[in-house]
Every structure is written in structure tokens, then in C-alpha cells.
Design an enzyme around this catalytic site. Structure first.
Site, PDB file in Angstrom:
ATOM      1  CG  ASN A 125      29.733  39.501  63.858  1.00 54.63           C
ATOM      2  OD1 ASN A 125      30.952  39.575  63.711  1.00 54.63           O
ATOM      3  ND2 ASN A 125      29.013  38.507  63.353  1.00 54.63           N
ATOM      4  CD1 TRP A 126      31.952  46.017  63.805  1.00 56.83           C
ATOM      5  CD2 TRP A 126      34.160  46.412  64.010  1.00 56.83           C
ATOM      6  NE1 TRP A 126      32.100  47.224  64.433  1.00 56.83           N
ATOM      7  CE2 TRP A 126      33.444  47.497  64.577  1.00 56.83           C
ATOM      8  CE3 TRP A 126      35.553  46.441  64.039  1.00 56.83           C
ATOM      9  CZ2 TRP A 126      34.093  48.594  65.145  1.00 56.83           C
ATOM     10  CZ3 TRP A 126      36.197  47.526  64.604  1.00 56.83           C
ATOM     11  CH2 TRP A 126      35.470  48.600  65.148  1.00 56.83           C
ATOM     12  CE  LYS A 127      28.108  39.305  60.006  1.00 61.49           C
ATOM     13  NZ  LYS A 127      27.042  38.735  59.208  1.00 61.49           N
ATOM     14  N   GLY A 187      22.312  39.507  56.921  1.00 60.84           N
ATOM     15  CA  GLY A 187      22.897  40.200  55.776  1.00 60.84           C
ATOM     16  C   GLY A 187      21.972  40.289  54.580  1.00 60.84           C
ATOM     17  N   GLY A 197      25.328  42.926  62.502  1.00 60.77           N
ATOM     18  CA  GLY A 197      26.432  42.860  61.562  1.00 60.77           C
ATOM     19  C   GLY A 197      26.614  44.175  60.835  1.00 60.77           C
ATOM     20  N   GLY A 198      26.035  44.267  59.634  1.00 51.93           N
ATOM     21  CA  GLY A 198      26.224  45.428  58.759  1.00 51.93           C
ATOM     22  C   GLY A 198      26.034  46.770  59.450  1.00 51.93           C
ATOM     23  CG  HIS A 226      28.220  34.340  63.066  1.00 52.15           C
ATOM     24  ND1 HIS A 226      28.008  34.163  61.719  1.00 52.15           N
ATOM     25  CD2 HIS A 226      27.533  35.451  63.418  1.00 52.15           C
ATOM     26  CE1 HIS A 226      27.231  35.141  61.283  1.00 52.15           C
ATOM     27  NE2 HIS A 226      26.925  35.939  62.292  1.00 52.15           N
ATOM     28  CD  GLU A 278      23.429  36.435  64.623  1.00 55.35           C
ATOM     29  OE1 GLU A 278      23.402  37.668  64.582  1.00 55.35           O
ATOM     30  OE2 GLU A 278      24.389  35.760  64.197  1.00 55.35           O
ATOM     31  CB  SER A 291      18.380  42.409  58.587  1.00 56.59           C
ATOM     32  OG  SER A 291      19.045  41.664  57.573  1.00 56.59           O
ATOM     33  CD  GLU A 299      28.603  35.546  58.438  1.00 52.30           C
ATOM     34  OE1 GLU A 299      29.602  36.057  58.975  1.00 52.30           O
ATOM     35  OE2 GLU A 299      27.565  36.199  58.161  1.00 52.30           O
TER      36      GLU A 299
HETATM   37  P1  PGA Z   1      23.474  41.454  59.839  1.00 55.22           P
HETATM   38  O1  PGA Z   1      24.391  40.327  60.518  1.00 55.22           O
HETATM   39  O2  PGA Z   1      23.064  42.386  60.940  1.00 55.22           O
HETATM   40  O3  PGA Z   1      24.343  42.107  58.825  1.00 55.22           O
HETATM   41  O4  PGA Z   1      22.287  40.747  59.257  1.00 55.22           O
HETATM   42  C1  PGA Z   1      24.085  39.808  61.778  1.00 55.22           C
HETATM   43  C2  PGA Z   1      25.100  38.779  62.181  1.00 55.22           C
HETATM   44  O5  PGA Z   1      25.545  38.001  61.331  1.00 55.22           O
HETATM   45  O6  PGA Z   1      25.488  38.715  63.355  1.00 55.22           O
END
Ligand code: PGA
Length: 250
Positions: A10-12, A173, A234-235, A95, A167, A213, A97
Site C-alpha cells: 500500500n503505497w499511500k 507506520g 505500507g512503508g 483503510h 491492521e 509494520s 487512514e
Molecule cells: P505500515 O502500513 O506497513 O507502514 O505499518 C501498513 C498499512 O497502513 O497498510
């Protein structure tokens, strides 16, 4: 049939179209896998470049969001038919966010899930509790409610195309990963809910991911759990070392 592991990025709000194309082109050999499904969910504006770069590879490209109406006066939104037209087969829905910053509710998530399925797009439907909720001991109720409402009106055939991503918000993050036992416990609760709603045979076919994470160092332990069928990342999906997650078992 055993569920295939899905390594989903997930590149956000990261990567320009040019960066997206370069990242995929530079790493497609390292991201190749016969036994793990690979997916990058990318910003809408990156989709054409990412799809073009991924063509002929095992890399799937998905969107990060989508609206639940077909078309009309919804300035700034992306219609399901627009994704469909590009050949997009996956979309992240709900998500945390989106829920936190864009006021998405379980009802909105449900409408989006239904609309994606109507268009043959697999929703990656997210759920997860906050740290406060975990400390209050309501994680199970909370996640069950999110998943149950998110899947309202989704029949047994359609639910097999849904990917559910657990999640915990406190692990996103933050560098704090849920322990594999914590992640497995909640993914197991989700599987049990699917058994209640659809029966054991259908529940066995639905992929449940863990996200928060995930990295090359913890993927193997997480993905080894019986109810965890991969990760939403994500990251660590923005780096070439995402290959370590894809090749977690090597
Ligand atoms: P993260 O994000 O791996 O950076 O914790 C995961 C996500 O929000 O899907």
C-alpha cells in the site's frame, strides 16, 4: 484448496507516476514469484504507469480507494468503472487512514465493497482497533462489527473474492508490529466470523492479511500462522527490500 499467500503493498500518498514505473521496472525480477501473489496498491494517478510497467510480470496493480457511485457530481472521486476500464482488479477499501482523515464509516465501506464486487474488482477490506480499544478489551467486538457491516449483502460466492486485512491502528507506520500471536488471534476471530456468516467451506477460501509494520524480518513468522494469508504492507512496500517479504520462505 490452500490459500495462496498475498504480499500486498500500500503505497499511500507516495511515488509519482515516473517513480512508480521506475520502481516496478527496476525490481520486477526480484519481485517475481511462483508461489506468492504480489500486489501494489498505488495512488490513482499512478495506475496507468504502474499497470504498463507491470505488464507481462506476476505483479498485480490495485487502487487505494474508490467511490461507490457509478458517476456524477462527486468532485475528486474515482469511479469503479474508471478502475475497471484500466484493468484494475484490486482496490483497498476502508483503510484506517481513510476512516480517520476522510470520515469513512462501516456503512460507506460496505457500499464500496459491494460496488467493487459488482465491477469484478476484489476489495481489500481493512479493519482494526486503536490502542485504546485494545486496552479496553473490545478488540474482538470492534473488529467483528467492522467486518460484519462491511460484508452486509455480500453473498457466499462474492465473499471469496474479498481480501480482509486486519491492521491494528497502533501498529501502522509505528514500527511496532503486533506479535504473531496477537495477529493470529484476531485473524482467527475474523475467520470464525466468516464461518458463522458463510459456513466453513467458504470461510476457508477467504484470504485474511495482517498489516502494521510488516517487513522482511517479521513476515515469515506472521505468514506461518494458520489464519494469516499474507500482509498489507505500507512503508516496506516502497523499497526494493519488499522482495524479502515476497520471498519470506526462502
Ligand atoms: P505500515 O502500513 O506497513 O507502514 O505499518 C501498513 C498499512 O497502513 O497498510
Amino acid at each position: 484448496m490452500a490459500r495462496r499467500i498475498l504480499a500486498a503493498g500500500n503505497w499511500k500518498m507516495n511515488m509519482t507516476p515516473a517513480e512508480a514505473a521506475a520502481f516496478i521496472n527496476d525490481n520486477k525480477a526480484a519481485f517475481a514469484s511462483d508461489d506468492v501473489d504480489v500486489l501494489f496498491c498505488v495512488p490513482a494517478i499512478d495506475l496507468p504507469a504502474a499497470l504498463a510497467a507491470a505488464e507481462g510480470t506476476n505483479i498485480n496493480i490495485g487502487a487505494e480507494n474508490m467511490y461507490f457511485e457509478e458517476k456524477g457530481a462527486f468532485t475528486g472521486e474515482i469511479a469503479p468503472g474508471m478502475l475497471d476500464d484500466l484493468g484494475v482488479k484490486f482496490v483497498i477499501i476502508g483503510h484506517s487512514e481513510r476512516r480517520e482523515y476522510f470520515a469513512e464509516t462501516d456503512e460507506i465501506v460496505n457500499k464500496k465493497v459491494l460496488k467493487a464486487l459488482e465491477h469484478g474488482i476484489c476489495p481489500v477490506m481493512c479493519c482494526g482497533e486503536s490502542l485504546t480499544q485494545r486496552e479496553q478489551g473490545v478488540t474482538q467486538e470492534w473488529v467483528r462489527q467492522q467486518v460484519k457491516i462491511g460484508l452486509l449483502g455480500v453473498d457466499a460466492d462474492a465473499v471469496k473474492k474479498v481480501v480482509i486485512a486486519y491492521e491494528p491502528i497502533w501498529a501502522i507506520g509505528t514500527g511496532v508490529t503486533a506479535t504473531s500471536d496477537q495477529a493470529e488471534e484476531v485473524c482467527g476471530w475474523i475467520r470464525a466470523l466468516l464461518v458463522e456468516l458463510y459456513g466453513a467451506d467458504v470461510a476457508e477460501e477467504v484470504r485474511v492479511l495482517y498489516g502494521g509494520s510488516v517487513n522482511g524480518g517479521n513476515a515469515a513468522e506472521l505468514f506461518a500462522k494458520p489464519n494469516i494469508d499474507g500482509g498489507l504492507v505500507g512503508g516496506a512496500s516502497l523499497k526494493p527490500s519488499f522482495a524479502d517479504i515476497i520471498h519470506y520462505n526462502k
